[in-house]
Design a protein around this motif. Structure first.
Motif, PDB file in Angstrom:
ATOM      1  N   LEU A 500       0.832  -1.214   0.000  1.00  0.00           N
ATOM      2  CA  LEU A 500       0.000   0.000   0.000  1.00  0.00           C
ATOM      3  C   LEU A 500       0.862   1.257   0.000  1.00  0.00           C
ATOM      4  O   LEU A 500       0.509   2.264  -0.620  1.00  0.00           O
ATOM      5  CB  LEU A 500      -0.951  -0.005   1.202  1.00  0.00           C
ATOM      6  N   ALA A 501       2.018   1.166   0.663  1.00  0.00           N
ATOM      7  CA  ALA A 501       2.917   2.340   0.686  1.00  0.00           C
ATOM      8  C   ALA A 501       3.466   2.580  -0.722  1.00  0.00           C
ATOM      9  O   ALA A 501       3.477   3.716  -1.218  1.00  0.00           O
ATOM     10  CB  ALA A 501       4.044   2.102   1.676  1.00  0.00           C
ATOM     11  N   LEU A 507      -6.439   6.488   0.938  1.00  0.00           N
ATOM     12  CA  LEU A 507      -7.631   6.615   1.787  1.00  0.00           C
ATOM     13  C   LEU A 507      -7.349   6.205   3.231  1.00  0.00           C
ATOM     14  O   LEU A 507      -6.468   5.368   3.480  1.00  0.00           O
ATOM     15  CB  LEU A 507      -8.758   5.732   1.230  1.00  0.00           C
ATOM     16  N   PRO A 508      -8.154   6.749   4.185  1.00  0.00           N
ATOM     17  CA  PRO A 508      -7.941   6.343   5.582  1.00  0.00           C
ATOM     18  C   PRO A 508      -8.363   4.893   5.829  1.00  0.00           C
ATOM     19  O   PRO A 508      -7.902   4.260   6.767  1.00  0.00           O
ATOM     20  CB  PRO A 508      -8.830   7.303   6.379  1.00  0.00           C
ATOM     21  N   GLU A 515     -10.647  -5.529  -3.482  1.00  0.00           N
ATOM     22  CA  GLU A 515     -10.151  -4.262  -4.030  1.00  0.00           C
ATOM     23  C   GLU A 515      -8.624  -4.350  -4.123  1.00  0.00           C
ATOM     24  O   GLU A 515      -7.967  -4.897  -3.241  1.00  0.00           O
ATOM     25  CB  GLU A 515     -10.556  -3.097  -3.125  1.00  0.00           C
ATOM     26  N   SER A 516      -8.081  -3.802  -5.201  1.00  0.00           N
ATOM     27  CA  SER A 516      -6.634  -3.865  -5.410  1.00  0.00           C
ATOM     28  C   SER A 516      -5.953  -2.745  -4.624  1.00  0.00           C
ATOM     29  O   SER A 516      -6.589  -2.060  -3.814  1.00  0.00           O
ATOM     30  CB  SER A 516      -6.331  -3.718  -6.903  1.00  0.00           C
ATOM     31  N   SER A 517      -4.683  -2.509  -4.924  1.00  0.00           N
ATOM     32  CA  SER A 517      -3.950  -1.458  -4.204  1.00  0.00           C
ATOM     33  C   SER A 517      -4.327  -0.063  -4.707  1.00  0.00           C
ATOM     34  O   SER A 517      -3.779   0.930  -4.247  1.00  0.00           O
ATOM     35  CB  SER A 517      -2.446  -1.682  -4.355  1.00  0.00           C
ATOM     36  N   VAL A 518      -5.252  -0.009  -5.677  1.00  0.00           N
ATOM     37  CA  VAL A 518      -5.714   1.288  -6.191  1.00  0.00           C
ATOM     38  C   VAL A 518      -7.214   1.395  -5.888  1.00  0.00           C
ATOM     39  O   VAL A 518      -7.978   0.498  -6.268  1.00  0.00           O
ATOM     40  CB  VAL A 518      -5.455   1.388  -7.716  1.00  0.00           C
ATOM     41  N   THR A 562     -11.045  17.309   4.415  1.00  0.00           N
ATOM     42  CA  THR A 562      -9.630  17.664   4.480  1.00  0.00           C
ATOM     43  C   THR A 562      -9.369  18.333   5.825  1.00  0.00           C
ATOM     44  O   THR A 562     -10.307  18.710   6.537  1.00  0.00           O
ATOM     45  CB  THR A 562      -9.281  18.661   3.369  1.00  0.00           C
ATOM     46  N   ALA A 563      -8.134  18.501   6.176  1.00  0.00           N
ATOM     47  CA  ALA A 563      -7.775  19.108   7.460  1.00  0.00           C
ATOM     48  C   ALA A 563      -8.413  20.490   7.598  1.00  0.00           C
ATOM     49  O   ALA A 563      -8.972  20.843   8.623  1.00  0.00           O
ATOM     50  CB  ALA A 563      -6.264  19.209   7.559  1.00  0.00           C
ATOM     51  N   THR A 564      -8.425  21.286   6.493  1.00  0.00           N
ATOM     52  CA  THR A 564      -8.944  22.655   6.562  1.00  0.00           C
ATOM     53  C   THR A 564     -10.457  22.638   6.772  1.00  0.00           C
ATOM     54  O   THR A 564     -10.990  23.313   7.644  1.00  0.00           O
ATOM     55  CB  THR A 564      -8.665  23.382   5.219  1.00  0.00           C
ATOM     56  N   SER A 565     -11.186  21.796   5.985  1.00  0.00           N
ATOM     57  CA  SER A 565     -12.640  21.813   6.106  1.00  0.00           C
ATOM     58  C   SER A 565     -13.079  21.260   7.454  1.00  0.00           C
ATOM     59  O   SER A 565     -14.083  21.666   8.007  1.00  0.00           O
ATOM     60  CB  SER A 565     -13.294  21.043   4.950  1.00  0.00           C
TER      61      SER A 565
END
Ligand SMILES: Cc1cc2nc3c(=O)[nH]c(=O)nc-3n(C[C@H](O)[C@H](O)[C@H](O)COP(=O)(O)OP(=O)(O)OC[C@H]3O[C@@H](n4cnc5c(N)ncnc54)[C@H](O)[C@@H]3O)c2cc1C
Length: 568
Positions: A500-501, A507-508, A515-518, A562-565
Motif C-alpha cells: 500500500l505504501a 484513503l484512511p 479491491e486492489s492497491s488502487v 480535508t484538514a482545513t474543512s
C-alpha cells in the motif's frame, strides 16, 4: 432438420402472438407507424434500433441466400420482429419488408430494455423469443456471412472459433469438401491461396481478416460514446466478468465489458461443465456463457468483443483504459476479470481432447472417469503432487512427467515422500509429452525422455492431467496495481503495508475485500491472487465485488474531509 421444420417446432415460443392487453402496455413505449406494401423497415447490416409489433398488415423477414432471398417468416398482427442483436445494439441479419400495408408499433432499444427489466410477463416472452430465434439462425445455418476456408489452416480455425464462440450464425464452406469450390472462388474473385476469406453481408470481401476486422464488418459491437465516463468498466467477459455485469447492471450501474475474444472465457471452451451449481446433467461452457450474456444485456450491460485492453491508466480518476485499436475508455470503477491461461503443451491436436481425456482438475469427478486405468500427470508442482497422490488411490498406475531433473525444486517434501512411497506412481524426469492420438476422445499418447538416442514411447493411456500452472492475463496492469510474484492481482487483506505504501494508497480505510492497491479498481476470478480456479468461485467473486463497488462509488460522491474543512 431443415429451417422450416425447426421454425415450425418451436414456432409458438419463437413467435408468440402478443395479446391486446400486452400490446396496450407496449403502446406507451412506442410510436405507431403506417406501412405500405414494399416498404423496407430494416436492411441487413443496418444497426437495429427498434422492434416492430405488427398491428395491421404483414411483414416479411427475408434472409439473403446463395440463390437470392429466402422468406424466413411472415409476421402478422400480434407478431413482433427482433432478436438478441436488438438488445445488444448490433446489426440486423435479415431484411424486414412490408408485404401488406397496415401499421406497426415501433419500440426503440432503450424502451425495450426498460420493458424487459420491469414487466416480468413481457420480459419472459421477449427474452425467450429472442434467444430461440438466435439458436434457430445458428442451427439452420441461416446467415449473412460466409467463411471460405480450409480445415488445415490455423486462421480458418481462428475465425470459426471466433464466430462460433460469439454465437454468430455463418455459412461455413470447407474448400476440401466442396466440389463446387472453383465456381465459388470465381464468383467472389478470390484465389485459393487467399483463404480464409470472409464474405460479409453478401458483398464485402475480407482475405484472412483479424478478429477485430471481422467484428467491425459484422457490426457485432454496439456503437457507444467513448467520451462518456462509465460507472464500471469490466475487463474480461469470463464467468467473473459476466457475473459482475449482471449484478452491477441490475443494481443500476452503467456497465461496459471489454473482451479480447468471446464471452465465457476459459469456461466457454469447456464442452461440458458438470460441477456448476444448478445443472445436474451438465451444461456446455458456451451455453452457460450465452445465458449469462443475455442476462447481462437484459439489464443494460454493454459488451464489446475483439476489444483487447493494452493498458490501464490509474494515475487519476476517472480511470482510463487503452484499447489495442487505439480507443480509450473511462470509468469510475474498474473490474479486473481478465482471468488466466493454463500453460498447455505445444501439441497440434491438444484442444480437441480438452475434456475428452485431458483435464485441468483432479476432483472426484475426474477420478471416477479414470478409475482402474493408467493415467499421466504433466507438471512437477504441488498441485501435480496432490493430484498424483489422490488419483493413485483409485487409478491403476500414475505416471508423472516433468521436464526438470526431479521434484525437489518445485514440490513440497511431504508430497515427494508420499510419491516415493506409492508403488503405483512412477516419476519420469526430463520427460515431455510428444503426441496425442484418438478420434472422439484421447486413446493413446507418447512421451520422450531427453537423453541421447532416446525415442518417443507410446502408451495406451486415455487420461492426462495438465498440472502445469496458470499464467494470469495481467500484463496490461503493469505499474498500476500490486501483483504477487506470479503476476496475479493482490487484493484486500493480502495487500501488505509495504504494497500500500508503494502504491500510495490514499484513503484512511484499508482496501475492501477484492479491491486492489488502487481505490475503486477491483479484481475477481482467476486473475486474482489466491483465487480458487473454478467457475463457481469466479462467479461468486464477480457478484460479490459489486457490493464493495457501491461503497467505493459513494466515497466518490461524498466530498473528502480535508484538514482545513474539518477545522472550519
Ligand atoms: C478447458 C477448461 C475446462 C474447465 N472446466 C471447468 C469445470 O468443469 N468446472 C470449473 O469449476 N472450472 C473449470 N475450469 C476453470 C474455469 O473455467 C475458470 O476458473 C474460470 O473460467 C475463471 O473465470 P474468470 O472469469 O476469472 O476468467 P477467464 O475464464 O479466464 O476469463 C477471462 C476473460 O478475459 C479476457 N481477457 C484477458 N485479457 C484481456 C484483455 N487485456 N482485454 C480484454 N479481455 C481480456 C479473456 O479473453 C477471457 O475471456 C475449466 C477451465 C478450462 C480451460
Amino acid at each position: 432438420m431443415i429451417a422450416s421444420e425447426i421454425l415450425e417446432k418451436r414456432r409458438e415460443q419463437m413467435f408468440p402472438k402478443l395479446t391486446q392487453a400486452q400490446i396496450a402496455r407496449l403502446e406507451v413505449c412506442g410510436g405507431r407507424v403506417e406501412t405500405h406494401a414494399g416498404d423496407v423497415l430494416v436492411e441487413p447490416g443496418e444497426r437495429l434500433r427498434s422492434i416492430f409489433i405488427v398491428l395491421a398488415g404483414s411483414l416479411e423477414i427475408l434472409l439473403r441466400s446463395t440463390t437470392g432471398e429466402d422468406l424466413l417468416y411472415l409476421l402478422g398482427p400480434g407478431d413482433f420482429s427482433g432478436e438478441m442483436s436488438t438488445l445488444r445494439g448490433s446489426v440486423a441479419f435479415a431484411r424486414i419488408r412490408v408485404r401488406e400495408g397496415g401499421s406497426v408499433l415501433a419500440v426503440d432499444r432503450e424502451k425495450l430494455r426498460e420493458v424487459v427489466q420491469t414487466d416480468a410477463e413481457l420480459s419472459e416472452l421477449f427474452m425467450r423469443a429472442f434467444i430461440l430465434r438466435r439458436v434457430a439462425l445458428i442451427s439452420t445455418g441461416s446467415a449473412d456471412v460466409m467463411l471460405l476456408g480450409s480445415q488445415h489452416s490455423a486462421d480458418t480455425l481462428r475465425l470459426r472459433e471466433f464466430l462460433t464462440r460469439n454465437a454468430y450464425p455463418y455459412i461455413n464452406i470447407d474448400l476440401e469438401n466442396n466440389t463446387d469450390v472453383q465456381a465459388l472462388l470465381d464468383r467472389f474473385h478470390v484465389r485459393l491461396e487467399d483463404v480464409p476469406v470472409v464474405i460479409c453481408h453478401g458483398s464485402r470481401i475480407f482475405r484472412n481478416p483479424s478478429n477485430e476486422e471481422l467484428a467491425d464488418c459484422l457490426g457485432m459491437n454496439p456503437v457507444l460514446d467513448d467520451t462518456i465516463v462509465h460507472d464500471l468498466l469490466i475487463v474480461g467477459a469470463g464467468p467473473a466478468g459476466l457475473a459482475a455485469a449482471v449484478y452491477a447492471a441490475s443494481e443500476g450501474l452503467d456497465v461496459r465489458m471489454l473482451e479480447t475474444t468471446a464471452p465465457g472465457g476459459q469456461a466457454g471452451t469447456s464442452s461440458r461443465i458438470e460441477n456448476y451449481l444448478g445443472f445436474p446433467t451438465g451444461i456446455s461452457g458456451q451455453a452457460l456463457a450465452g445465458r449469462a450474456l443475455s442476462q447481462a444485456q437484459k439489464f443494460g450491460a454493454n459488451l464489446s468483443v475483439a476489444a483487447s485492453v493494452l493498458r490501464l491508466n490509474c494515475d487519476g480518476r476517472p480511470y482510463r483504459v487503452q484499447l489495442a485499436d487505439g480507443h480509450s475508455i473511462s470509468a469510475s470503477l474498474i473490474l479486473i476479470a481478465s482471468g488466466a491461461q493454463y500453460r498447455i503443451p505445444q501439441l497440434d491436436n491438444i484442444q480437441r481432447f480438452m475434456g475428452a481425456g485431458i483435464y485441468y482438475a483432479a476432483t472426484h469427478l475426474e477420478a471416477k472417469l479414470c478409475q482402474g486405468e493408467e493415467i499421466a500427470i504433466v507438471g512437477g508442482g504441488n498441485s501435480a503432487g496432490q493430484a498424483a497422490v489422490f488419483l493413485a488411490s483409485s487409478c491403476q498406475h500414475v505416471h508423472i512427467l516433468v521436464r526438470a531433473d526431479g521434484l525437489a525444486d518445485s514440490m513440497s517434501r511431504y508430497l515427494i515422500r508420499r510419491i516415493e512411497q506409492s508403488p503405483n506412481i512412477t516419476l519420469h524426469s526430463r520427460t515431455q509429452l510428444t503426441a496425442l492420438e484418438g478420434s472422439d476422445r484421447l486413446e493413446r499418447l507418447s512421451w520422450r525422455t531427453q537423453s541421447p538416442n532416446s525415442t518417443p514411447e507410446t502408451h495406451e493411456i486415455r487420461h492426462v492431467f495438465l498440472m502445469t500452472g496458470a499464467a494470469p492475463h495481467t500484463q496490461w496492469l503493469q505499474g498500476c496495481v500490486a501483483l504477487d510474484d506470479r503476476g496475479f492481482v493482490k487484493t484486500g487483506p493480502d495487500l501488505s503495508a509495504a504494497d500500500l505504501a508503494i502504491a500510495r494508497w490514499p484513503l484512511p480505510r484499508s482496501p475492501y475485500l477484492l479491491e486492489s492497491s488502487v481505490p475503486g479498481v477491483f479484481a475477481a476470478g482467476d486473475a486474482r491472487s489466491g483465487s480458487v480456479k473454478r467457475i463457481a468461485s469466479a462467479v461468486g467473486e464477480g457478484s460479490m465485488s459489486v457490493q464493495f463497488m457501491h461503497r467505493a462509488l459513494r466515497e466518490l460522491s461524498v466530498p473528502r474531509i480535508t484538514a482545513t474543512s474539518a477545522s472550519s
